[in-house]
Design an enzyme around this catalytic site. Structure first.
Site, mmCIF file in Angstrom:
data_model
loop_
_atom_site.group_PDB
_atom_site.id
_atom_site.type_symbol
_atom_site.label_atom_id
_atom_site.label_comp_id
_atom_site.label_asym_id
_atom_site.label_seq_id
_atom_site.Cartn_x
_atom_site.Cartn_y
_atom_site.Cartn_z
ATOM 1 N N GLU A 55 -47.891 87.940 -78.865
ATOM 2 C CA GLU A 55 -46.546 87.892 -79.456
ATOM 3 C C GLU A 55 -46.401 86.634 -80.320
ATOM 4 O O GLU A 55 -45.849 86.692 -81.426
ATOM 5 C CB GLU A 55 -45.480 87.920 -78.353
ATOM 6 C CG GLU A 55 -44.068 88.050 -78.926
ATOM 7 C CD GLU A 55 -42.981 87.640 -77.943
ATOM 8 O OE1 GLU A 55 -43.160 86.627 -77.228
ATOM 9 O OE2 GLU A 55 -41.932 88.310 -77.889
ATOM 10 N N TYR A 75 -37.652 87.259 -85.745
ATOM 11 C CA TYR A 75 -38.325 85.945 -85.726
ATOM 12 C C TYR A 75 -39.348 85.700 -86.834
ATOM 13 O O TYR A 75 -39.260 84.707 -87.551
ATOM 14 C CB TYR A 75 -39.027 85.708 -84.376
ATOM 15 C CG TYR A 75 -38.112 85.828 -83.199
ATOM 16 C CD1 TYR A 75 -37.252 84.784 -82.851
ATOM 17 C CD2 TYR A 75 -38.078 86.992 -82.435
ATOM 18 C CE1 TYR A 75 -36.392 84.898 -81.768
ATOM 19 C CE2 TYR A 75 -37.218 87.116 -81.344
ATOM 20 C CZ TYR A 75 -36.377 86.062 -81.021
ATOM 21 O OH TYR A 75 -35.518 86.192 -79.966
HETATM 22 O O1 LIG Z 1 -37.184 86.110 -75.827
HETATM 23 C C1 LIG Z 1 -36.240 86.666 -75.260
HETATM 24 C C2 LIG Z 1 -35.584 87.748 -75.816
HETATM 25 C C3 LIG Z 1 -34.576 88.309 -75.137
HETATM 26 N N1 LIG Z 1 -34.161 87.830 -73.941
HETATM 27 C C4 LIG Z 1 -33.054 88.512 -73.227
HETATM 28 C C5 LIG Z 1 -31.752 87.810 -73.060
HETATM 29 C C6 LIG Z 1 -30.771 88.969 -72.862
HETATM 30 O O2 LIG Z 1 -30.872 89.414 -71.501
HETATM 31 C C7 LIG Z 1 -31.338 90.044 -73.768
HETATM 32 C C8 LIG Z 1 -30.679 90.065 -75.120
HETATM 33 O O3 LIG Z 1 -29.395 90.580 -75.058
HETATM 34 P P1 LIG Z 1 -28.162 89.977 -75.906
HETATM 35 O O4 LIG Z 1 -27.000 90.865 -75.546
HETATM 36 O O5 LIG Z 1 -28.521 90.065 -77.345
HETATM 37 O O6 LIG Z 1 -27.967 88.567 -75.458
HETATM 38 O O7 LIG Z 1 -32.713 89.717 -73.911
HETATM 39 C C9 LIG Z 1 -34.819 86.756 -73.370
HETATM 40 O O8 LIG Z 1 -34.499 86.305 -72.253
HETATM 41 N N2 LIG Z 1 -35.836 86.198 -74.059
#
Ligand SMILES: O=c1ccn([C@H]2C[C@H](O)[C@@H](COP(=O)(O)O)O2)c(=O)[nH]1
Ligand SMILES: Nc1nc(=O)c2c([nH]1)NC[C@@H]1CN(c3ccc(C(=O)N[C@@H](CCC(=O)O)C(=O)O)cc3)CN21
Length: 273
Positions: A58, A94
């Site tokens: 990633e 990103y």
């Molecule tokens: O790298 C990452 C990408 C995503 N997350 C998590 C945090 C949230 O639980 C969701 C995203 O939902 P939103 O409603 O847009 O906040 O994905 C993570 O921890 N790390």
């Protein structure tokens, strides 16, 4: 990885029940910070087995500027599948913002190249930042960036201790954090990025500082979190990076070797979409 278990315990004990976009529900706190000294070992969670292969691919994929999941799929990484459209695209996420932030005049800014150049030529700068949070583009992204903004800092070498090279630290602001699934990936990924930057800029490694906005445990991860908290953390592994690589965009999967990683067994959990 006491820092990670402390975060998990803090949210279990102090989190408020909060509704969220996915309809799953979370225990959530707002504002928290962790610090990892990269000299003490590579910060991979040991209280469950982490899939390092996904994390490395990633990061290479972000650095290449790619925003289509084909590269990930070709390498057996499925963590972004749920968010891609039928052609595998995620929108200007990103990779696009890091490498090709759009300028009003139609040109683009390569933020990663700017960081490397500044670290090499002006390490005292207080402006060594990368932002993925492009306000104008957020609504075209499959998911607005969670790890939104990061900054590098070079501490001068302490000559009285015989040090000859500055020490590189990185601080990340993560606006939204899935503590059980996402955060272990995010810690390892930024720790690795900091080590890679240090190597290409001829610096020692300092700290990775992880600052959070909404830090949450999904309600369907609570049992898994309890199980993890019942396990004793083990010594951190060591990350070895091929020392020949001196260009931040030339790292390949084979350039990374993790030594002495001895985690507890993997714990399954469903990702909230
Ligand atoms: O790298 C990452 C990408 C995503 N997350 C998590 C945090 C949230 O639980 C969701 C995203 O939902 P939103 O409603 O847009 O906040 O994905 C993570 O921890 N790390
Ligand atoms: N709710 C949510 N949490 C996240 O952490 C997250 C998102 N959404 N959306 C975008 C990205 C994708 N990320 C993900 C997605 C899935 C896993 C996951 O399922 N991990 C499993 C399997 C790992 C693997 O197959 O490599 C794990 O046990 O860690 C981890 C991070 C991080 N992000």
């Amino acid at each position: 990885m006491k820092q990670y278990l402390d975060l998990m315990r803090h949210v279990m004990e102090n989190g408020a029940q909060k509704h969220d976009r996915t309809g799953t529900g979370t225990l959530s706190v707002f504002g928290y910070q962790m610090r990892f000294d990269l000299k003490e070992g590579f910060p991979m969670v040991t209280t469950k087995k982490l899939h390092l292969k996904s994390i490395i691919h990633e990061l290479i994929w972000f650095l290449s500027g790619d925003t289509n999941i084909k590269y990930l799929k070709d390498n057996g990484v499925r963590i972004w599948d749920e968010w891609a459209d039928a052609d595998g695209n995620l929108g200007p996420v990103y990779g696009y913002q890091w490498r090709s932030w759009p300028k009003p005049d139609g040109g683009h800014i390569d933020q990663i190249t700017q960081v490397v150049n500044t670290l090499k030529n002006n390490p005292d700068s207080r402006r060594i930042m990368v932002s993925a949070w492009n306000v104008a583009d957020v609504n075209q992204m499959a998911l607005p960036p969670c790890h939104s903004l990061f900054q590098f800092y070079v501490a001068p070498a302490d000559e009285s201790k015989g040090e000859t090279r500055g020490k590189l630290s990185c601080q990340l602001y993560q606006r939204s954090a899935d503590i059980f699934l996402g955060v272990p990936f995010n810690i390892a990924s930024y720790a690795l990025l900091t080590m890679m930057m240090a190597q290409v800029c001829d610096l020692e490694c300092g700290d990775f500082i992880h600052t959070f906005g909404d830090a949450h445990i999904y309600n369907n991860h609570l049992e898994q979190a309890q199980l993890q908290l019942s396990r004793d953390p083990r010594p951190l592994p060591t990350m070895k990076i091929n020392p020949e690589v001196k260009d931040i965009f030339s790292f390949k999967f084979e350039d990374f070797t993790l030594e002495n990683y001895d985690p507890h067994p993997h714990i399954k959990a469903a990702v909230a979409v």
